[in-house]
Design an enzyme around this catalytic site. Sequence first.
Site, PDB file in Angstrom:
ATOM      1  N   ARG A 135       0.813  -1.205   0.000  1.00 53.75           N
ATOM      2  CA  ARG A 135       0.000   0.000   0.000  1.00 53.75           C
ATOM      3  C   ARG A 135       0.856   1.269   0.000  1.00 53.75           C
ATOM      4  O   ARG A 135       0.603   2.210  -0.757  1.00 53.75           O
ATOM      5  CB  ARG A 135      -0.945  -0.002   1.204  1.00 53.75           C
ATOM      6  CG  ARG A 135      -2.135  -0.932   1.079  1.00 53.75           C
ATOM      7  CD  ARG A 135      -1.796  -2.414   1.031  1.00 53.75           C
ATOM      8  NE  ARG A 135      -1.135  -2.931   2.227  1.00 53.75           N
ATOM      9  CZ  ARG A 135      -0.500  -4.099   2.309  1.00 53.75           C
ATOM     10  NH1 ARG A 135      -0.385  -4.896   1.259  1.00 53.75           N
ATOM     11  NH2 ARG A 135       0.062  -4.496   3.435  1.00 53.75           N
ATOM     12  N   CYS A 138      -5.955  -2.911   8.291  1.00 60.47           N
ATOM     13  CA  CYS A 138      -4.768  -2.290   7.701  1.00 60.47           C
ATOM     14  C   CYS A 138      -5.102  -0.824   7.474  1.00 60.47           C
ATOM     15  O   CYS A 138      -5.941  -0.510   6.618  1.00 60.47           O
ATOM     16  CB  CYS A 138      -4.406  -2.955   6.378  1.00 60.47           C
ATOM     17  SG  CYS A 138      -3.112  -2.063   5.454  1.00 60.47           S
ATOM     18  N   THR A 151      -3.313   1.599   6.150  1.00 55.11           N
ATOM     19  CA  THR A 151      -2.880   2.167   4.885  1.00 55.11           C
ATOM     20  C   THR A 151      -3.880   1.855   3.774  1.00 55.11           C
ATOM     21  O   THR A 151      -4.158   2.697   2.914  1.00 55.11           O
ATOM     22  CB  THR A 151      -1.476   1.654   4.514  1.00 55.11           C
ATOM     23  OG1 THR A 151      -0.688   1.530   5.704  1.00 55.11           O
ATOM     24  CG2 THR A 151      -0.787   2.617   3.576  1.00 55.11           C
ATOM     25  N   THR A 173       2.245   3.886   8.906  1.00 53.30           N
ATOM     26  CA  THR A 173       3.140   3.803   7.752  1.00 53.30           C
ATOM     27  C   THR A 173       3.248   5.170   7.087  1.00 53.30           C
ATOM     28  O   THR A 173       2.383   6.039   7.267  1.00 53.30           O
ATOM     29  CB  THR A 173       2.602   2.820   6.685  1.00 53.30           C
ATOM     30  OG1 THR A 173       1.363   3.332   6.194  1.00 53.30           O
ATOM     31  CG2 THR A 173       2.420   1.425   7.258  1.00 53.30           C
ATOM     32  N   LYS A 227       6.740  -7.408   9.846  1.00 48.49           N
ATOM     33  CA  LYS A 227       6.326  -8.214   8.692  1.00 48.49           C
ATOM     34  C   LYS A 227       7.316  -9.346   8.433  1.00 48.49           C
ATOM     35  O   LYS A 227       6.957 -10.398   7.904  1.00 48.49           O
ATOM     36  CB  LYS A 227       6.176  -7.332   7.446  1.00 48.49           C
ATOM     37  CG  LYS A 227       4.949  -6.427   7.480  1.00 48.49           C
ATOM     38  CD  LYS A 227       4.858  -5.561   6.239  1.00 48.49           C
ATOM     39  CE  LYS A 227       3.715  -4.554   6.294  1.00 48.49           C
ATOM     40  NZ  LYS A 227       2.371  -5.128   6.279  1.00 48.49           N
ATOM     41  N   CYS A 275      -0.914   1.768  12.630  1.00 45.17           N
ATOM     42  CA  CYS A 275      -0.586   0.673  11.709  1.00 45.17           C
ATOM     43  C   CYS A 275      -0.791  -0.618  12.479  1.00 45.17           C
ATOM     44  O   CYS A 275      -0.310  -0.763  13.608  1.00 45.17           O
ATOM     45  CB  CYS A 275       0.856   0.796  11.218  1.00 45.17           C
ATOM     46  SG  CYS A 275       1.415  -0.662  10.329  1.00 45.17           S
TER      47      CYS A 275
END
Lengths: 252, 252
Positions: free
Chosen positions: B56, B90, B92, B134, B173, B203
């Site tokens: 994203r 999420c 983003t 993010t 991640k 985030c």
Amino acid sequence: MTHAASAGGPIVGVLGGMGPGATADFYAKLVRATPAATDQDHLRTLIWSDPSISDRTEALLFDGASPLPQLVSGLRLLEDAGAALIAMPCSTAHAYLPELRRTARVPIVSMVEATVDRLGPDTRSGATVGLLATSGTVCTGLYQQAFGARGVRCLVPSAPLQEDVMQAVRLVKAGRLDIAGRALEGPAAELVDAGAQTIVAACTELPLVLGAAASGVGVFDATAALVEDVLALAAALRYEFDKESTCGNAFV
Amino acid sequence: MTHAASAGGPIVGVLGGMGPGATADFYAKLVRATPAATDQDHLRTLIWSDPSISDRTEALLFDGASPLPQLVSGLRLLEDAGAALIAMPCSTAHAYLPELRRTARVPIVSMVEATVDRLGPDTRSGATVGLLATSGTVCTGLYQQAFGARGVRCLVPSAPLQEDVMQAVRLVKAGRLDIAGRALEGPAAELVDAGAQTIVAACTELPLVLGAAASGVGVFDATAALVEDVLALAAALRYEFDKESTCGNAFV
């Protein structure tokens, strides 16, 4: 395969919700065990978490409604959405695995086989394990038979202490993780006193409250064994998947 | 609704995999926050975790491939399987929420709205919050605008420290939770020094490594806010669902 199954490797289908906390634990362990540096290295996963599925122990022991129709319905949902393999993080539901495999269009990984295979190398013939599972799982004899076929003795708790195991399972399902672990102390001690060298946490609720050691012996996590078998089968299917894609391109 | 949607209340659809660890965290929190004594009291949930969705932040800031086609494909999968509401853990990806809502047949809960609404009561006009998100989310200004509309100042890290936030997200991640938290210390301290009274972990990777307190102030978990809004909407839909079922029976 109606959706999104054209790129990114095989989709893992999870027939879950038995219980939902165990499914969340399974998925967290699958993500942690996947070798990945970015999101894009992870497996696409479709999780059908259906906590309304009829209680497995009730059906197996007390003539409760069979969970099979709901299990088949969930299996169809996962297959229709493109799942290439299925995991079912609930030992007790494995009593219905033969029927499910007969109707399935894709492979269903067995948590019983995963556990016995992956515990196997550490468990020479003549070894003794202790089983902590629901009364439904204990009565089906699935784990006892699978261990027995390898020459491994599989002990189960006495009736009153088996009731404590069920109490722990119910407490986890009710979100009372704070006190559920204590209900397992008696059954674990009994199994160790009877000679168990390893405790097998075979009900997927139990790893949520049973640490890596119980009563001085190691605890083997059946959920983690299922995760490993899922990753192995997904890797094999991804190899086939990539080969097909490449061949397809070669002939275009 | 082709599957299993005829009993057990509304199905929660989760458009996830961004990243998969954040989706696992969201589902674990949803299960823990659901008032339930047995499996059958929990919500049926269908989780499409697609980590192959294009990044994203790359799309928003660096002309990377748009994630929108994959998000729409995932949305369709969830709707076709009977989801009655959608959550997307999420932040983003919420840059694409207007487009997704335009094409959706069922409501999509907004994590931005959930966060601002649920933090709101503790955040009087004139208060200051610090945003950890993010770079994609920061640049869209989604949180800043939503807080601004309530008279709440929303601070973001300076460019070099924002890069540390991105590093923490990438480490989560990659499964490096052990060192990801440390990368957030600088940005959190900067926000607190600049006057932030609360840190918003916006985030969904960040609550995995950011404790309840950072740099001496409280941390607000956007994932937990999304869970609360999902439970509230599911309860409202269940009421409608039960009413419809009852009415249906009354006319048979």
